[in-house]
Design a protein around this motif. Sequence first.
Motif, mmCIF file in Angstrom:
data_model
loop_
_atom_site.group_PDB
_atom_site.id
_atom_site.type_symbol
_atom_site.label_atom_id
_atom_site.label_comp_id
_atom_site.label_asym_id
_atom_site.label_seq_id
_atom_site.Cartn_x
_atom_site.Cartn_y
_atom_site.Cartn_z
ATOM 1 N N VAL A 312 -18.822 14.051 24.416
ATOM 2 C CA VAL A 312 -18.745 13.591 25.798
ATOM 3 C C VAL A 312 -20.039 12.863 26.159
ATOM 4 C CG1 VAL A 312 -18.484 14.290 28.213
ATOM 5 C CG2 VAL A 312 -17.204 15.486 26.409
ATOM 6 N N ASP A 313 -19.903 11.604 26.546
ATOM 7 C CA ASP A 313 -21.037 10.763 26.964
ATOM 8 C C ASP A 313 -22.144 10.724 25.906
ATOM 9 O OD1 ASP A 313 -20.056 9.716 29.279
ATOM 10 O OD2 ASP A 313 -21.001 11.166 30.612
ATOM 11 N N ASN A 473 -30.022 19.169 37.649
ATOM 12 C CA ASN A 473 -30.518 18.347 38.747
ATOM 13 C C ASN A 473 -29.896 18.856 40.043
ATOM 14 O OD1 ASN A 473 -30.424 15.485 36.637
ATOM 15 N ND2 ASN A 473 -32.257 16.402 37.470
ATOM 16 N N LEU A 474 -30.632 18.715 41.140
ATOM 17 C CA LEU A 474 -30.187 19.185 42.448
ATOM 18 C C LEU A 474 -29.936 17.995 43.369
ATOM 19 C CD1 LEU A 474 -29.837 21.446 44.675
ATOM 20 C CD2 LEU A 474 -32.278 21.128 45.132
ATOM 21 N N THR A 500 -27.832 13.087 32.127
ATOM 22 C CA THR A 500 -26.645 12.262 31.917
ATOM 23 C C THR A 500 -25.732 12.326 33.134
ATOM 24 O OG1 THR A 500 -25.485 14.087 30.811
ATOM 25 C CG2 THR A 500 -26.765 12.597 29.420
ATOM 26 N N MET A 501 -25.584 13.520 33.715
ATOM 27 C CA MET A 501 -24.755 13.655 34.905
ATOM 28 C C MET A 501 -25.408 12.989 36.113
ATOM 29 S SD MET A 501 -21.773 15.000 34.861
ATOM 30 C CE MET A 501 -20.843 15.340 33.377
ATOM 31 N N ARG A 502 -26.727 12.961 36.111
ATOM 32 C CA ARG A 502 -27.444 12.293 37.201
ATOM 33 C C ARG A 502 -27.028 10.823 37.265
ATOM 34 N NH1 ARG A 502 -32.228 13.355 39.922
ATOM 35 N NH2 ARG A 502 -33.254 11.511 40.782
ATOM 36 N N LYS A 503 -26.905 10.206 36.107
ATOM 37 C CA LYS A 503 -26.492 8.806 36.076
ATOM 38 C C LYS A 503 -25.055 8.655 36.560
ATOM 39 C CE LYS A 503 -26.568 4.669 33.223
ATOM 40 N NZ LYS A 503 -27.115 4.044 31.984
ATOM 41 N N ARG A 504 -24.181 9.590 36.167
ATOM 42 C CA ARG A 504 -22.791 9.534 36.615
ATOM 43 C C ARG A 504 -22.683 9.714 38.132
ATOM 44 N NH1 ARG A 504 -20.326 6.707 32.923
ATOM 45 N NH2 ARG A 504 -20.103 7.716 30.898
ATOM 46 N N VAL A 505 -23.510 10.580 38.695
ATOM 47 C CA VAL A 505 -23.506 10.778 40.147
ATOM 48 C C VAL A 505 -23.950 9.502 40.854
ATOM 49 C CG1 VAL A 505 -24.640 12.003 42.041
ATOM 50 C CG2 VAL A 505 -23.799 13.278 40.069
ATOM 51 N N SER A 506 -24.973 8.853 40.313
ATOM 52 C CA SER A 506 -25.453 7.597 40.897
ATOM 53 C C SER A 506 -24.355 6.544 40.909
ATOM 54 C CB SER A 506 -26.667 7.088 40.113
ATOM 55 O OG SER A 506 -27.114 5.851 40.612
ATOM 56 N N LEU A 534 -25.278 21.141 42.107
ATOM 57 C CA LEU A 534 -26.083 21.009 40.896
ATOM 58 C C LEU A 534 -25.301 20.192 39.874
ATOM 59 C CD1 LEU A 534 -27.031 24.792 40.516
ATOM 60 C CD2 LEU A 534 -28.488 23.016 41.502
ATOM 61 N N THR A 535 -26.013 19.595 38.928
ATOM 62 C CA THR A 535 -25.326 18.908 37.834
ATOM 63 C C THR A 535 -26.076 19.117 36.527
ATOM 64 O OG1 THR A 535 -26.554 16.806 38.055
ATOM 65 C CG2 THR A 535 -24.548 17.047 39.373
ATOM 66 N N ASN A 536 -25.325 19.211 35.462
ATOM 67 C CA ASN A 536 -25.836 18.961 34.111
ATOM 68 C C ASN A 536 -24.640 18.655 33.224
ATOM 69 O OD1 ASN A 536 -24.735 21.404 33.145
ATOM 70 N ND2 ASN A 536 -26.701 22.463 33.095
ATOM 71 N N ALA A 537 -24.905 18.336 31.982
ATOM 72 C CA ALA A 537 -23.837 17.856 31.099
ATOM 73 C C ALA A 537 -22.789 18.924 30.819
ATOM 74 C CB ALA A 537 -24.438 17.355 29.787
ATOM 75 N N LEU A 538 -23.126 20.188 30.953
ATOM 76 C CA LEU A 538 -22.185 21.263 30.638
ATOM 77 C C LEU A 538 -21.445 21.750 31.876
ATOM 78 C CD1 LEU A 538 -24.383 23.316 28.154
ATOM 79 C CD2 LEU A 538 -22.950 21.322 27.748
ATOM 80 N N ARG A 539 -22.115 21.826 32.993
ATOM 81 C CA ARG A 539 -21.467 22.310 34.213
ATOM 82 C C ARG A 539 -20.721 21.199 34.953
ATOM 83 N NH1 ARG A 539 -25.867 26.352 37.074
ATOM 84 N NH2 ARG A 539 -26.958 27.010 35.183
#
Length: 592
Positions: A312-313, A473-474, A500-506, A534-539
Amino acid sequence: MPTSSLLLQFSRGFATHGLSETGPKTSGLLRFYKHVSVKEAPGKAGYQIMLDNRVLKTPARHPLIVPTKALALAIAAEWEWQIKRIDASTMPLMSLAATAIDQPQHRDLVIETMLQYVPTDPVICRLEPGLIADKQAAVLNPVLQWVKKEIGATLETSDSIFGAQLPENQANKIRKYLQKMDKWELTAAEQLAASCKSVLLALAFVKQQLGLHEAMEATRLEEDHQIAQWGLVEGGHDIDLSDIKVRVSAPSVFMRLLRNQEHALNCAMRDLIYVKNNELQSVAPPSIKEFCMAAPRGAYTTLQIANDYFAVDFSLHIERLIKSIAAVHATLNSCYANYYTALARGQDSQEALVLQAAVLPSLLLALTTAEKRCEQETLKLATIIVSPSEDQTTPASSSSLSIHVAVAPDPRCLQLQENTFATVLGPPREVPIGKDSGWVAQRQTLEALRPPGAAEILLTTQQGALLEGLVTNLFIITRSKDGEIVLQTAGMGDGVVWGTMRKRVSEACKQLGLKVLEQPPAAAERATWQEAFLTNALRGVQPLDRIECDERNVWGLEPWVIEFLEVPGQWTAKIQALVESSLQRTDLRNLS
């Protein structure tokens, strides 16, 4: 079909029945136990949950004994996640298990009630010919074919507002099929039928003919068509979608834990698969955490692997490794000097190809070994550590890095809590921006202070501005002084990890037209906070129901708490949906 009474029945019973031989009445009461554990039931009848030294019981005072250890562990986790007060609505697996054991309604009554709704089942009740009818045929006809093959019932479709005809001989075939189901399957089927408003979809799902995504698609055909035609109604369609996801997911997980859990547990109990520089190691650490602490310090990332080889990603994880190598190099005495000497300076894409070529052989060897050890396709975690080579004599890019890969089954199937809280405790990390495996050891002091049930420990500045979590990330949805809704998060210049999720949120915020403010949210302005996640690649995207500043925080800040009433909030739900749909899955075998 009327709303399922399972959760309501359990919640009411919860309030009026003791849970153990000496346990108090519980609904809404303070948590009355310290420890939760699982042990084998007497006579090897299954597994039971212990609250301290008391056996957990159902609302009807039957011992809650389930047939598999995996399900018992999941129910135990629900009890462990109760923080201050017991909230039955956050225990869907406990509800299903207790309903199956107590049988508040006689089996025959449950079956006959389900049969009453078959004539109006969406699988056979179609709309008039047109676009939606074509979609219904494509999605629902395979279910009809399965019903005929599996149950032996031949059902005719109808576009009548009064429903379809259900001949008694066909109804009797469905009745006999339901009667053959054990109490666990029947309970899951009843709740699914209420959630999907379809008995036939529920049966196909319980019998593994449909997966979760297929069941969701079939359930929401008409509503999704309306949204496509007329647009999404905020506060209506989006809430319905979140609600149906929760109500369908609970029996889905319930059945998975009843069926394949022993195989999954056996796989999970084995040592990690550890590959170093494309060589399989005979001895591996017992967990990902120990692996990160034992391997040479370096940049690292952890990613999901689906269907054995689909990462994934993956490209974003390579990008993260590039940024992390740079951050660790800048902080720890230029430790990647040979790597940078060997690397042809240029665009990031060139470095990405070099790093990808270095990582892939070890990663593929680990995944191939995992496939052989665990025949069933399961979601896996792969942690990659890229360390400076122990051999610093040859400044060639292939020999200037040491690649360490660990693969393990993903244990998150037991992490069922949706709405959780985060607590403020720590200072910023040593290596800003980058993922540094040394941080895994450094954060253990803070991990030891984690309150029970806390989803994450948050790091702050000395002034109380929130930066990030230990592994996340918060993000805060806030309302500016002029009333504008803004997504606020600490920026890379503040030293937070690039995720990685930070970029997806953006990317999701750009699609939604939501302004992003890269500035650490200040606790002093928390009255303007509307939502948090919160975000990360697993959650992925994990909504928070509250944030609290623990009195034990390293800066001596005054304790505070803020609660979010709507979880997930409307903006969080929108971002979550866009992020999930944007994830890219890459077959790693095609990259080698």
